[in-house]
Design a protein around this motif. Structure first.
Motif, short mmCIF file in Angstrom:
data_model
loop_
_atom_site.label_atom_id
_atom_site.label_comp_id
_atom_site.label_asym_id
_atom_site.label_seq_id
_atom_site.Cartn_x
_atom_site.Cartn_y
_atom_site.Cartn_z
N MET A 1 3.40 0.34 -27.20
CA MET A 1 2.28 -0.08 -27.88
C MET A 1 2.69 -0.62 -29.16
SD MET A 1 -1.34 0.58 -27.93
CE MET A 1 -1.84 2.02 -27.11
N ILE A 2 2.12 -1.90 -29.59
CA ILE A 2 2.43 -2.76 -30.63
C ILE A 2 1.13 -3.11 -31.06
CG2 ILE A 2 3.73 -4.51 -31.79
CD1 ILE A 2 5.88 -4.07 -29.32
N ASN A 3 0.94 -2.92 -32.54
CA ASN A 3 -0.17 -3.46 -33.15
C ASN A 3 -1.60 -3.08 -32.26
OD1 ASN A 3 1.35 -4.75 -35.04
ND2 ASN A 3 1.36 -6.52 -34.12
N GLY A 4 -1.55 -1.80 -31.76
CA GLY A 4 -2.74 -1.57 -31.02
C GLY A 4 -2.80 -2.22 -29.59
N ARG A 5 -1.81 -2.86 -29.23
CA ARG A 5 -1.93 -3.56 -28.15
C ARG A 5 -0.81 -3.17 -27.05
NH1 ARG A 5 -2.64 -9.99 -28.72
NH2 ARG A 5 -0.57 -9.58 -29.73
N LYS A 6 -1.14 -2.82 -25.74
CA LYS A 6 -0.04 -2.37 -24.85
C LYS A 6 0.79 -3.50 -24.28
CE LYS A 6 -3.13 1.32 -23.35
NZ LYS A 6 -3.91 1.77 -22.26
N VAL A 7 2.16 -3.19 -24.00
CA VAL A 7 3.27 -3.83 -23.49
C VAL A 7 3.10 -3.87 -21.98
CG1 VAL A 7 5.68 -4.35 -23.48
CG2 VAL A 7 4.66 -3.36 -25.63
N ILE A 8 3.08 -5.01 -21.38
CA ILE A 8 2.98 -5.42 -20.18
C ILE A 8 4.41 -5.26 -19.39
CG2 ILE A 8 2.41 -6.84 -18.19
CD1 ILE A 8 -0.05 -7.96 -20.02
N GLY A 9 4.65 -4.55 -18.45
CA GLY A 9 5.83 -4.63 -17.85
C GLY A 9 5.71 -5.26 -16.30
N ILE A 10 6.57 -6.19 -15.94
CA ILE A 10 6.61 -6.78 -14.73
C ILE A 10 7.50 -6.63 -13.80
CG2 ILE A 10 6.44 -8.92 -13.48
CD1 ILE A 10 4.80 -10.32 -15.96
N ILE A 11 7.39 -5.93 -12.72
CA ILE A 11 8.48 -5.56 -11.73
C ILE A 11 8.85 -6.74 -11.04
CG2 ILE A 11 9.33 -4.23 -9.66
CD1 ILE A 11 7.48 -1.94 -10.78
N GLY A 12 9.57 -7.75 -11.19
CA GLY A 12 9.59 -9.08 -10.78
C GLY A 12 10.77 -9.31 -9.85
N GLY A 13 10.91 -10.67 -9.52
CA GLY A 13 11.86 -10.95 -8.44
C GLY A 13 11.52 -10.99 -7.11
N MET A 14 10.10 -10.67 -7.08
CA MET A 14 9.56 -10.43 -5.53
C MET A 14 8.40 -11.52 -5.56
SD MET A 14 9.39 -6.44 -5.03
CE MET A 14 8.17 -6.21 -6.50
N GLY A 15 8.41 -13.06 -5.32
CA GLY A 15 9.93 -13.69 -5.68
C GLY A 15 10.04 -14.01 -6.99
N PRO A 16 10.96 -14.58 -7.15
CA PRO A 16 11.42 -15.23 -8.69
C PRO A 16 10.17 -16.21 -9.14
CG PRO A 16 13.48 -15.30 -7.53
CD PRO A 16 12.24 -14.98 -6.55
N GLN A 77 12.20 0.82 -21.57
CA GLN A 77 12.42 -0.58 -22.73
C GLN A 77 11.02 -0.43 -23.39
OE1 GLN A 77 12.70 -4.00 -20.62
NE2 GLN A 77 13.57 -5.19 -22.59
N GLY A 78 9.76 0.28 -23.11
CA GLY A 78 8.74 0.17 -23.83
C GLY A 78 7.58 -0.23 -23.37
N ALA A 79 7.56 -0.35 -21.83
CA ALA A 79 6.34 -0.87 -21.27
C ALA A 79 5.30 0.31 -21.19
CB ALA A 79 6.79 -1.25 -19.93
N ASP A 80 3.93 -0.17 -21.56
CA ASP A 80 2.75 0.72 -21.43
C ASP A 80 2.14 0.68 -19.90
OD1 ASP A 80 3.12 1.82 -24.01
OD2 ASP A 80 2.35 -0.34 -24.52
N LEU A 81 2.39 -0.34 -19.24
CA LEU A 81 1.69 -0.23 -17.83
C LEU A 81 2.36 -1.47 -17.16
CD1 LEU A 81 -0.26 -3.43 -17.49
CD2 LEU A 81 -1.21 -2.43 -19.76
#
Lengths: 234, 234
Positions: A1-16, A77-81
């Motif tokens: 959470m930074i400046n009241g906004r959440k950090v988005i985490g992407i489980i990627g590579g499927m596919g790149p 690493q800090g993801a919120d969702l």
């Protein structure tokens, strides 16, 4: 959470490429007048996650472990969702949620909700054999009373060729070979075609004048922007 | 390090669209026939890094701390080498290297080396006021005996408008207002125009028939693929 906004985490590579497409769609659809007004996004483009369709078809959950590890790394690493740009990977959605404290947005459910809001009664699923055979989309559409059509065996074969032998292989794509299949599904009542493999919005587009496509990658991007506290462009 | 290939870490968010562009160029230029043959890339699209040009022009190093934090997070997450899709941020290249154990590829140096290999003798720098005034590119070109031209004050003003008020603001871009400036630089001897702000390859393209552009974002992507042990597409 930074400046009241959440950090988005992407489980990627499927596919790149689908991962880059989702990231681009988050940026393009965020209302922002400077770099700093965009959302903080963390991406783990983990290309070592085994093929989802191949594993589902043999009853293996081999992709789950590296997906869960990516989720844990993003959390640390800090993801919120969390979001993942792979429809087929949503087969492992429920066990994945057991491995993380973070909310994971569900792309098939978001897509079904979009169709319900549009008042649609019949959609056609364009996807991998893994997504179609494991019925990942079916429950969410059934719950909303929307009929879900699937391509013929010949159509699925053509989709798999387009997805694996062309898009994922970095070769020129020929989406036009699917047109007769789409015409047939339209004649069966399909009001919308779901681009329910994240490689498909790379070759079919929502502004196509011939067919009405819905792009779950874009819908997931919009849902992620809103869940993170950002504003979607009008 | 996974399967003998290194993990690429991207200190992103500077800007977000440039980050997506660099990621896309890594994928597009990697020789790969399946998801699993692509490279593992970690991205910290940290949009809270303050504006680089604004800080350089007032003599502040405010961007360095969040850049170093992103570098440390990427290192902790498993990155083996770092890249950053912002030319102006390379003003902080040397202090940044003090904050991480990982090698950081240097985009201006890679671009100068490319021009030297091409046998070019005179290049024109299209960049932000921060990059131009802080002479980030100059040393690498001087070392290779390549003359480096910079735009007129009026040209720099037009570049800043294009970069900040159009591309970064998500508004329609008008790169054509720069054409007279490019003609003037060409008349002064410029053989190549360096798109030395990562927002510029979003609006000028290397296949332009009017001018010869070189895209440092693409050159950085190629260098990162090779440094990670991947193979660049022919």
């Amino acid at each position: 959470m930074i400046n009241g906004r959440k950090v988005i985490g992407i489980i990627g590579g499927m596919g790149p490429m689908a991962t880059a497409d989702l990231f681009m769609k988050i940026i393009e659809n965020t209302q922002a007048a400077s770099d700093q007004e965009h959302l903080h996004v963390l991406i783990d483009n983990n290309t070592d996650i085994p093929d989802r369709t191949a594993n589902i078809l043999i009853g293996s959950d081999a992709p789950l472990k590296p997906m869960a590890e990516a989720a844990r790394r993003l959390e640390a690493q800090g993801a919120d969702l969390l979001i993942m740009p792979c429809n087929t990977a949503h087969y492992f959605y429920e066990p994945l949620c057991q491995h993380t404290h973070l909310p994971v947005l569900n792309m098939p459910e978001i897509t079904a909700e979009y169709c319900a809001e549009k008042g649609l009664r019949c959609a056609a699923l364009l996807a991998t054999e893994g997504t179609i055979r494991s019925r990942i989309y079916d429950r969410f559409f059934a719950e909303r009373g929307i009929r879900l059509l699937t391509p013929s065996p010949e159509g699925i074969k053509k989709l798999m060729h387009l997805i694996y032998d062309e898009v994922k292989a970095g070769k020129p794509a020929h989406p036009e070979v699917l047109w007769p299949e789409l015409e047939a599904l339209k004649n069966q009542g399909a009001e919308v075609f779901l681009l329910a493999c994240t490689e498909l919005p790379l070759v079919f587009h929502e502004d196509d004048p011939r067919f009405c496509f819905a792009d779950p990658t874009r819908l997931l991007a919009l849902a992620a922007i809103q869940a993170a506290g950002g504003t979607c462009k009008a």
